[in-house]
Scaffold this motif. Structure first.
Motif, mmCIF file in Angstrom:
data_model
loop_
_atom_site.group_PDB
_atom_site.id
_atom_site.type_symbol
_atom_site.label_atom_id
_atom_site.label_comp_id
_atom_site.label_asym_id
_atom_site.label_seq_id
_atom_site.Cartn_x
_atom_site.Cartn_y
_atom_site.Cartn_z
ATOM 1 N N LEU A 47 12.654 -7.099 8.219
ATOM 2 C CA LEU A 47 12.840 -7.421 9.638
ATOM 3 C C LEU A 47 14.163 -6.879 10.168
ATOM 4 O O LEU A 47 14.255 -6.473 11.340
ATOM 5 N N LEU A 50 13.705 -3.135 10.690
ATOM 6 C CA LEU A 50 12.871 -2.920 11.876
ATOM 7 C C LEU A 50 13.674 -3.119 13.153
ATOM 8 O O LEU A 50 13.616 -2.289 14.084
ATOM 9 N N VAL A 80 11.585 2.301 11.814
ATOM 10 C CA VAL A 80 10.595 1.366 12.351
ATOM 11 C C VAL A 80 9.273 1.496 11.609
ATOM 12 O O VAL A 80 8.636 0.490 11.246
ATOM 13 N N LEU A 81 8.843 2.721 11.346
ATOM 14 C CA LEU A 81 7.563 2.926 10.671
ATOM 15 C C LEU A 81 7.620 2.466 9.213
ATOM 16 O O LEU A 81 6.679 1.833 8.713
ATOM 17 N N ALA A 83 9.742 0.240 7.871
ATOM 18 C CA ALA A 83 9.858 -1.217 7.837
ATOM 19 C C ALA A 83 8.546 -1.868 8.267
ATOM 20 O O ALA A 83 8.110 -2.874 7.688
ATOM 21 N N GLY A 84 7.912 -1.302 9.276
ATOM 22 C CA GLY A 84 6.627 -1.829 9.720
ATOM 23 C C GLY A 84 5.573 -1.741 8.639
ATOM 24 O O GLY A 84 4.696 -2.611 8.529
ATOM 25 N N ILE A 87 5.845 -4.804 6.595
ATOM 26 C CA ILE A 87 5.484 -6.048 7.276
ATOM 27 C C ILE A 87 3.991 -6.112 7.601
ATOM 28 O O ILE A 87 3.367 -7.177 7.519
ATOM 29 N N LEU A 88 3.407 -4.979 7.963
ATOM 30 C CA LEU A 88 2.026 -4.948 8.445
ATOM 31 C C LEU A 88 1.016 -5.561 7.478
ATOM 32 O O LEU A 88 0.091 -6.263 7.923
ATOM 33 N N TRP A 249 7.418 -9.523 2.105
ATOM 34 C CA TRP A 249 7.556 -8.065 2.251
ATOM 35 C C TRP A 249 7.795 -7.416 0.881
ATOM 36 O O TRP A 249 7.619 -6.220 0.720
#
Length: 338
Positions: A47, A50, A80-81, A83-84, A87-88, A249
């Motif tokens: 997080l 991100l 962002v990608l 880290a995402g 999380i996704l 995560w």
């Protein structure tokens, strides 16, 4: 004035570049946690990476250079990608059907790491009583909390292994697995009573406190021991709650959850920090590590899971409402909830 404005933009550009490059390196490195436990440590802070990437992307538009601004935005997007991507999976993993708020045979579970003497036992007990819970797990309780909790809630309590558990009716059995203390490093705590269920059969209600994810060898041994412990109980009816010092995560946490064989009912719900132990308990405004979790077997459906308020600890409490979806029978006066 123009030079002052340009200097300000350079400052924003430098901040954006530092955030974007740092977050991109950390988030991409965290993906290596699939193969390297040291890199997996970075995944717990997904997080943060991100948010840093998102802030860097916004600040990059202040750059006086089109080229530098574009490069910063590219690095921010990588952060962002990456880290995402950590999380996704928590949002796309298979989940059991949820239960309606009006579903019968519900239990409300409260889990809280009270951080020993740092939280006021009267305040904690009063808040828990106000939730009208059916099952409670308190990790690292204040020495006086068990008595205060029993007085405030009227629940039956059992304190062992630095964990207090509570339920509406006397426990059928209680157990503490002392041999986990033979594991190297920081202690691993388990307190699991057996409770009378909605089907008239006993089910395990497990309170757990696991150590930090470092050293990874000890963390893996704790996960294995918990898995072996759960092999001795009826998983479909079990409920497990506690402080696992590990976020979903993390690839190590994902492996541990596969071994646990219970469904985690919380999702992207950070519970730490409410205060920072390393700064003399200074309050922290935004939690970013979901390290407290509630798991349940396949005979339970999730109604809702919420985060509670600050209560003096460095953790926030979790409140999970679950509905029994199995056969019903036995003595209703001994059922664990409403």
């Amino acid at each position: 004035m123009r030079n002052l404005w340009l200097t300000f933009r350079w400052g924003l550009e430098a901040a954006a570049a530092a955030l974007a490059l740092g977050a991109a390196a950390a988030a991409v490195g965290a993906q290596g946690g699939r193969w390297n436990d040291k890199l997996d440590l970075l995944a717990h802070f997904a997080l943060i990476w991100l948010a840093a990437g998102a802030v860097a992307f916004i600040l990059s538009w202040a750059s006086p250079s089109v080229l530098r601004g574009t490069l910063i935005r590219l690095a921010a997007l990588v952060a962002v990608l990456a880290a995402g991507g950590l999380i996704l999976p928590d949002f796309t993993r298979p989940r059991s059907p949820r239960a309606e708020a009006s579903a019968p045979h519900q239990v409300k579970v409260v889990e809280f790491n009270a951080w020993n003497i740092h939280s006021d036992p009267d305040r904690v007990a009063a808040w828990i009583a106000a939730q009208n819970p059916d099952l409670v797990v308190v990790i690292e309780p204040h020495p006086a909390l068990e008595t205060r909790l029993r007085q405030a809630t009227g629940l039956e309590t059992y304190s062992a292994d630095n964990i207090v558990v509570a339920a509406r009716h006397p426990f059928i059995r209680t157990r503490v697995n002392w041999d986990v203390h033979d594991l190297p490093g920081q202690g691993f705590y388990l307190n699991w009573p057996v409770v009378y269920g909605f089907d008239g059969k006993p089910f395990a209600f497990v309170g757990a406190h696991q150590g930090w994810p470092i050293p990874s060898r000890r963390a893996r041994s704790e996960a294995l021991h918990l898995t072996l412990t759960l092999d001795t109980i009826d998983r479909p009816s079990a409920i497990l709650a506690g402080d696992f010092n590990s976020t979903q995560w993390s690839f190590l946490r994902r492996q541990a959850e596969a071994g646990i064989g219970l469904e985690r009912r919380d999702r992207a719900l950070p519970s730490w920090p409410a205060r920072l132990p390393m700064l003399n308990g200074r309050a922290f405004p935004i939690p970013f590590l979901p390290i407290d979790h509630v798991y349940a077997g396949g005979l339970w459906r999730t109604v809702k899971v919420e985060r509670g308020p600050k209560l003096g600890s460095d953790h926030y409490p979790l409140i999970a409402t679950l509905a029994w979806d199995g056969p019903v029978g036995g003595d209703p006066s001994r059922w664990p909830g409403r």
